[in-house]
Design a protein around this motif. Structure first.
Motif, PDB file in Angstrom:
ATOM      1  N   TRP A   1       0.782  -0.884  -0.110  1.00 48.12           N
ATOM      2  CA  TRP A   1       0.182   0.470  -0.579  1.00 48.12           C
ATOM      3  C   TRP A   1       0.842   1.405   0.207  1.00 48.12           C
ATOM      4  N   ARG A   2       1.637   1.222   0.722  1.00 45.20           N
ATOM      5  CA  ARG A   2       2.826   3.027   0.692  1.00 45.20           C
ATOM      6  C   ARG A   2       3.623   2.560  -0.289  1.00 45.20           C
ATOM      7  N   GLU A   3       4.051   1.502  -1.540  1.00 43.02           N
ATOM      8  CA  GLU A   3       4.447   1.254  -2.412  1.00 43.02           C
ATOM      9  C   GLU A   3       3.748   2.248  -3.848  1.00 43.02           C
ATOM     10  N   ARG A   4       2.461   1.498  -3.293  1.00 45.68           N
ATOM     11  CA  ARG A   4       0.811   2.143  -4.417  1.00 45.68           C
ATOM     12  C   ARG A   4       1.549   3.743  -3.993  1.00 45.68           C
ATOM     13  N   ARG A   5       1.202   3.891  -3.090  1.00 41.34           N
ATOM     14  CA  ARG A   5       1.068   4.995  -2.585  1.00 41.34           C
ATOM     15  C   ARG A   5       1.916   6.373  -3.139  1.00 41.34           C
ATOM     16  N   ARG A   6       2.951   5.561  -2.629  1.00 43.19           N
ATOM     17  CA  ARG A   6       4.445   6.861  -3.495  1.00 43.19           C
ATOM     18  C   ARG A   6       4.385   6.477  -4.649  1.00 43.19           C
ATOM     19  N   ARG A   7       4.151   5.264  -5.688  1.00 43.30           N
ATOM     20  CA  ARG A   7       4.056   5.263  -7.628  1.00 43.30           C
ATOM     21  C   ARG A   7       3.342   6.477  -7.548  1.00 43.30           C
ATOM     22  N   ALA A   8       2.026   6.670  -6.538  1.00 41.95           N
ATOM     23  CA  ALA A   8       1.268   7.677  -6.856  1.00 41.95           C
ATOM     24  C   ALA A   8       1.766   9.110  -6.360  1.00 41.95           C
ATOM     25  N   ARG A   9       2.641   9.076  -5.499  1.00 37.69           N
ATOM     26  CA  ARG A   9       2.744  10.762  -5.728  1.00 37.69           C
ATOM     27  C   ARG A   9       3.730  11.000  -6.599  1.00 37.69           C
TER      28      ARG A   9
ATOM     29  N   GLU B   1      13.629  11.721  -6.746  1.00 39.24           N
ATOM     30  CA  GLU B   1      13.908  11.604  -5.087  1.00 39.24           C
ATOM     31  C   GLU B   1      13.061   9.989  -5.380  1.00 39.24           C
ATOM     32  N   THR B   2      11.691  10.456  -5.623  1.00 35.97           N
ATOM     33  CA  THR B   2      11.071   8.744  -5.671  1.00 35.97           C
ATOM     34  C   THR B   2      11.312   7.349  -6.433  1.00 35.97           C
ATOM     35  N   GLY B   3      12.324   8.038  -7.463  1.00 38.61           N
ATOM     36  CA  GLY B   3      12.972   6.692  -8.216  1.00 38.61           C
ATOM     37  C   GLY B   3      11.915   6.143  -9.245  1.00 38.61           C
ATOM     38  N   GLU B   4      10.823   6.784  -9.125  1.00 40.02           N
ATOM     39  CA  GLU B   4      10.168   6.911 -10.186  1.00 40.02           C
ATOM     40  C   GLU B   4       9.796   7.912 -11.814  1.00 40.02           C
ATOM     41  N   GLY B   5       9.842   6.614 -12.661  1.00 42.58           N
ATOM     42  CA  GLY B   5      10.375   7.291 -14.093  1.00 42.58           C
ATOM     43  C   GLY B   5      11.773   7.918 -13.570  1.00 42.58           C
TER      44      GLY B   5
END
Length: 404
Positions: free
Chosen positions: A75-83, A112-116
């Protein structure tokens, strides 16, 4: 309706079970010395069913409890990716809106989130470049390069495009060469290559690239024509003085590109300077027969390289004269051809008519030189003065058009 059907089905099942249970007189004897337990078969069935249900529920509760840390992490990973996704979208939106500072901040958060991360770094680099923040621009390019093959093409394209904007054409050429070595050859890259080739004076490369863009319909004929014209003219200027090389280059130009009248007007003097003006004669005559062009007709005298060419050109030009008797360009060309043929009287008549119907500096000077040759000094001086006045008038006009 569906609920009603379910209720009817459940009641029917309950009635069926009750009827079967009422007809069942069986019992079960459980012996575990020194104990004996006798149960009705119906009760045993109920106990087994209820026990199975309770055991299944207990196992599910234990399983869910053990999975709880993993589910929380997901859940935390999904929220991080959404942000991160929202931050990346915000950075792209801000970049296109021209809010470069906001775009840089949003891209930094996304990175900083590492996403894309590679894409976020490139967006941040573009925003920093738009802010003319060279240190941060270089820093974000380094971050984008840290991801290796991921987004490498996008990174190189971004570096090449931004280098062109900054007029660092050598750097852009190096990035495009790397892309080309990797087998990339798409339309956006070809557009950048055309800009670099034009800026660095790589005229043959410019011509080849524009041809590819036109082939892929990335440029219309109208858009490609000025670029091809410049490439051909500049390359032929580089070859000026080498008649054979100039002639070979001219012969390699496709016929469709020789339909450009502006190109013909610009290269005719170059061909004539090395005595190869006759190469363009048939093309010039074809274009003038198709559609009259006074500017091109003015250049027609350049097509005569030999005495035989002069006679042939003079004959052809005089055949146009009945329909274009007041055309200053044609009259000037006829005057030049007569000068080459040493027909002084006819040359004077044509040049005077050209000055009368459309005076130009070239016509005044040609007439002045002829009058000097005929030892009519006073008349020649008058033509020189007229030419000087025209030049002075053009200079005054140019100065007046300059911004204050």
């Amino acid at each position: 309706m569906r609920t009603l059907i379910w209720l009817i089905g459940i009641f029917a099942l309950a009635v069926g079970v009750a009827m079967v249970a009422g007809l069942n007189d069986g019992y079960v004897l459980l012996v575990a010395p020194p104990w004996r337990v006798q149960l009705s078969l119906n009760l045993l069935v109920v106990i087994v069913v209820v026990g199975f249900a309770l055991a299944y529920a207990l196992i599910r509760i234990i399983s869910r409890t053990l999975q709880l840390p993993g589910r929380v992490a997901q859940w935390r990973e999904r929220r991080r990716r959404a942000r991160a996704g929202r931050a990346l979208n915000d950075s792209i939106n801000a970049l296109f809106e021209g809010r470069f500072s906001q775009s840089l901040k949003s891209a930094s958060r996304a990175y900083e989130t590492g996403e894309g991360s590679s894409m976020a770094a490139l967006i941040a680099a573009r925003a920093a470049h738009a802010l003319q923040d060279e240190p941060r621009y270089r820093e974000w390019l380094e971050h984008a390069a840290e991801h290796g093959a991921q987004g490498e093409v996008a990174r190189l394209m971004t570096e090449a495009e931004l280098a062109i904007e900054a007029r660092r054409f050598d750097e852009a050429a190096a990035k495009l060469a790397t892309l080309r070595a990797g087998g990339n050859r798409h339309i956006a890259m070809l557009r950048l290559e055309a800009q670099v080739a034009s800026a660095l004076g790589r005229w043959e490369e410019l011509v080849q690239t524009v041809r590819q863009l036109r082939k892929h319909k990335a440029l219309t004929d109208e858009q490609a024509a000025p670029m091809l014209r410049r490439g051909h003219v500049e390359r032929m200027r580089e070859l000026a003085g080498d008649g054979d090389a100039l002639a070979a280059y001219w012969k390699d130009i496709p016929s469709v590109e020789l339909q450009d009248r502006g190109l013909i007007e610009r290269v005719l003097p170059l061909l004539a300077a090395v005595g190869r003006g006759e190469l363009a004669r048939k093309q010039v005559e074809r274009l003038l027969d198709e559609r009259w062009d006074s500017g091109l007709a003015r250049q027609y005298a350049y097509c005569a390289a030999t005495e035989g060419d002069v006679r042939a050109c003079l004959q052809k030009a005089e055949s146009w004269l009945p329909q274009q008797s007041r055309d200053a360009g044609l009259l000037y060309a006829l005057g030049q051809l007569c000068l080459n043929a040493q027909l002084w009287g006819k040359a004077q008549s044509y040049l005077e008519a050209s000055v009368q119907h459309g005076a130009t500096v070239d016509a005044h000077l040609a007439l002045a030189h002829l009058l000097e040759k005929l030892e009519r000094t006073d008349a020649a001086q008058g033509q020189y003065r007229a030419a000087a006045e025209m030049v002075a008038g053009k200079q005054k006009t140019a100065v007046a058009l300059l911004p204050a």
